[in-house]
Design a protein around this motif. Structure first.
Motif, mmCIF file in Angstrom:
data_model
loop_
_atom_site.group_PDB
_atom_site.id
_atom_site.type_symbol
_atom_site.label_atom_id
_atom_site.label_comp_id
_atom_site.label_asym_id
_atom_site.label_seq_id
_atom_site.Cartn_x
_atom_site.Cartn_y
_atom_site.Cartn_z
ATOM 1 N N MET A 54 7.316 72.018 8.038
ATOM 2 C CA MET A 54 7.065 72.657 6.745
ATOM 3 C C MET A 54 8.151 72.339 5.730
ATOM 4 O O MET A 54 7.883 72.286 4.526
ATOM 5 C CB MET A 54 6.970 74.180 6.925
ATOM 6 C CG MET A 54 5.766 74.659 7.699
ATOM 7 S SD MET A 54 4.196 74.477 6.804
ATOM 8 C CE MET A 54 4.330 75.748 5.557
ATOM 9 N N ARG A 55 9.351 72.123 6.222
ATOM 10 C CA ARG A 55 10.472 71.856 5.307
ATOM 11 C C ARG A 55 10.612 70.374 4.965
ATOM 12 O O ARG A 55 11.389 70.019 4.083
ATOM 13 C CB ARG A 55 11.775 72.383 5.915
ATOM 14 C CG ARG A 55 11.788 73.912 6.058
ATOM 15 C CD ARG A 55 13.135 74.423 6.524
ATOM 16 N NE ARG A 55 13.124 75.883 6.619
ATOM 17 C CZ ARG A 55 12.982 76.562 7.759
ATOM 18 N NH1 ARG A 55 12.870 75.912 8.912
ATOM 19 N NH2 ARG A 55 12.963 77.887 7.755
ATOM 20 N N PRO A 113 5.024 68.690 2.104
ATOM 21 C CA PRO A 113 3.998 69.676 1.779
ATOM 22 C C PRO A 113 2.862 69.598 2.804
ATOM 23 O O PRO A 113 2.594 68.532 3.363
ATOM 24 C CB PRO A 113 3.514 69.246 0.388
ATOM 25 C CG PRO A 113 4.607 68.376 -0.160
ATOM 26 C CD PRO A 113 5.213 67.703 1.031
ATOM 27 N N HIS A 129 5.564 80.476 -0.139
ATOM 28 C CA HIS A 129 5.567 79.066 -0.528
ATOM 29 C C HIS A 129 4.164 78.484 -0.643
ATOM 30 O O HIS A 129 3.990 77.275 -0.727
ATOM 31 C CB HIS A 129 6.368 78.251 0.495
ATOM 32 C CG HIS A 129 7.779 78.722 0.652
ATOM 33 N ND1 HIS A 129 8.781 78.412 -0.253
ATOM 34 C CD2 HIS A 129 8.358 79.505 1.599
ATOM 35 C CE1 HIS A 129 9.911 78.968 0.147
ATOM 36 N NE2 HIS A 129 9.684 79.641 1.257
ATOM 37 N N GLN A 136 7.939 70.659 -3.993
ATOM 38 C CA GLN A 136 9.121 70.581 -3.141
ATOM 39 C C GLN A 136 8.892 71.407 -1.883
ATOM 40 O O GLN A 136 8.630 72.600 -1.967
ATOM 41 C CB GLN A 136 10.346 71.108 -3.911
ATOM 42 C CG GLN A 136 11.652 71.052 -3.143
ATOM 43 C CD GLN A 136 12.117 69.628 -2.896
ATOM 44 O OE1 GLN A 136 11.885 68.739 -3.713
ATOM 45 N NE2 GLN A 136 12.787 69.397 -1.775
ATOM 46 N N PRO A 137 8.980 70.788 -0.695
ATOM 47 C CA PRO A 137 8.784 71.589 0.513
ATOM 48 C C PRO A 137 9.913 72.600 0.708
ATOM 49 O O PRO A 137 11.024 72.344 0.260
ATOM 50 C CB PRO A 137 8.761 70.553 1.634
ATOM 51 C CG PRO A 137 9.050 69.230 1.030
ATOM 52 C CD PRO A 137 9.209 69.388 -0.448
ATOM 53 N N PRO A 138 9.606 73.735 1.353
ATOM 54 C CA PRO A 138 8.307 74.071 1.936
ATOM 55 C C PRO A 138 7.281 74.438 0.869
ATOM 56 O O PRO A 138 7.581 75.192 -0.056
ATOM 57 C CB PRO A 138 8.618 75.263 2.839
ATOM 58 C CG PRO A 138 9.833 75.901 2.220
ATOM 59 C CD PRO A 138 10.619 74.779 1.617
ATOM 60 N N ALA A 139 6.086 73.871 1.025
ATOM 61 C CA ALA A 139 4.967 74.159 0.137
ATOM 62 C C ALA A 139 3.690 73.862 0.906
ATOM 63 O O ALA A 139 3.615 72.886 1.639
ATOM 64 C CB ALA A 139 5.045 73.314 -1.127
ATOM 65 N N TRP A 140 2.711 74.736 0.747
ATOM 66 C CA TRP A 140 1.444 74.484 1.409
ATOM 67 C C TRP A 140 0.308 75.062 0.583
ATOM 68 O O TRP A 140 0.521 75.896 -0.296
ATOM 69 C CB TRP A 140 1.432 75.054 2.827
ATOM 70 C CG TRP A 140 1.495 76.555 2.938
ATOM 71 C CD1 TRP A 140 2.583 77.355 2.714
ATOM 72 C CD2 TRP A 140 0.421 77.434 3.288
ATOM 73 N NE1 TRP A 140 2.258 78.667 2.910
ATOM 74 C CE2 TRP A 140 0.936 78.762 3.272
ATOM 75 C CE3 TRP A 140 -0.921 77.243 3.629
ATOM 76 C CZ2 TRP A 140 0.158 79.868 3.564
ATOM 77 C CZ3 TRP A 140 -1.705 78.352 3.930
ATOM 78 C CH2 TRP A 140 -1.158 79.635 3.900
#
Length: 202
Positions: free
Chosen positions: A130-131, A134, A159, A173-177
């Motif tokens: 996750m980090r 995305p 996120h 920008q991760p974390p992003a989902w």
């Protein structure tokens, strides 16, 4: 770029759909085309794994699975790859840690069905995934609500990108989902194997 690796230029938006694809079927093609549309992707790489660490039974030979995948989705925007074999990796986190430095400037999105999000917290180093990139989650029959309530979804709830902003995911920008609903197909590899339509050997 190393021989046998897909070509990608900086700035491209590429989704990675990993799995055993044992066998690939129209359901995989359907979520791929939905991912391209919802997340604004330039390409999608199907990354056929040597074997799923969460499954006891091994898959059919790689060459046979790749040949079937090419029949299922003859789309020039989709690359069928055996990257984990070439990288010598087995777990997604390890694969991404090796892959990302080879494609600097490429905007990757890890793709998965909601059924995989339900068990995502069982993956090796799943929070690290996750980090790193995305994550785009696509609804699957019987898993829509369970996916939205999954442990991984709860932990990374802050996120989550709204579905109406799904095209922004590759640049996030991760974390992003992001979880997107879509018309669903109930095809599954396990059901195809159970019917006897696909055998593990040629």
């Amino acid at each position: 770029m190393k021989q046998g690796f897909p070509i990608a230029a900086p700035g491209m938006r590429i989704g990675i759909l990993g799995g055993s694809f044992d066998p690939a079927h129209e359901g995989h093609a359907h979520i791929t085309h939905q991912a391209i549309r919802h997340f604004g992707l330039d390409r999608v790489w199907w990354m056929l794994s040597p074997g799923n660490p969460l499954k006891v039974r091994g898959p059919a030979p790689m060459a046979r699975r790749m040949a079937q995948a090419r029949k299922v989705i003859p789309d020039p925007r989709v690359d069928i790859t055996d990257l984990e074999v070439r990288l010598g990796t087995r777990y997604t986190a390890e694969t991404l840690s090796r892959l990302l430095p080879l494609y600097r400037g490429v905007q990757f999105v890890w793709l998965m069905g909601a059924d995989n999000l339900v068990q995502f917290d069982r993956w090796e180093n799943w929070q690290e995934i996750m980090r790193m990139v995305p994550v785009g989650v696509l609804a699957r029959p019987g898993s829509r609500l369970a996916g939205k309530c999954a442990r991984a979804a709860r932990i990374f709830d802050a996120h989550r990108l709204p579905a109406e902003q799904s095209h922004r995911l590759p640049l996030a920008q991760p974390p992003a989902w992001c979880f997107v609903d879509m018309p669903m197909s109930d095809l599954s590899s396990s059901a195809i194997r159970a019917r006897g339509d696909w055998r593990g050997t040629a």
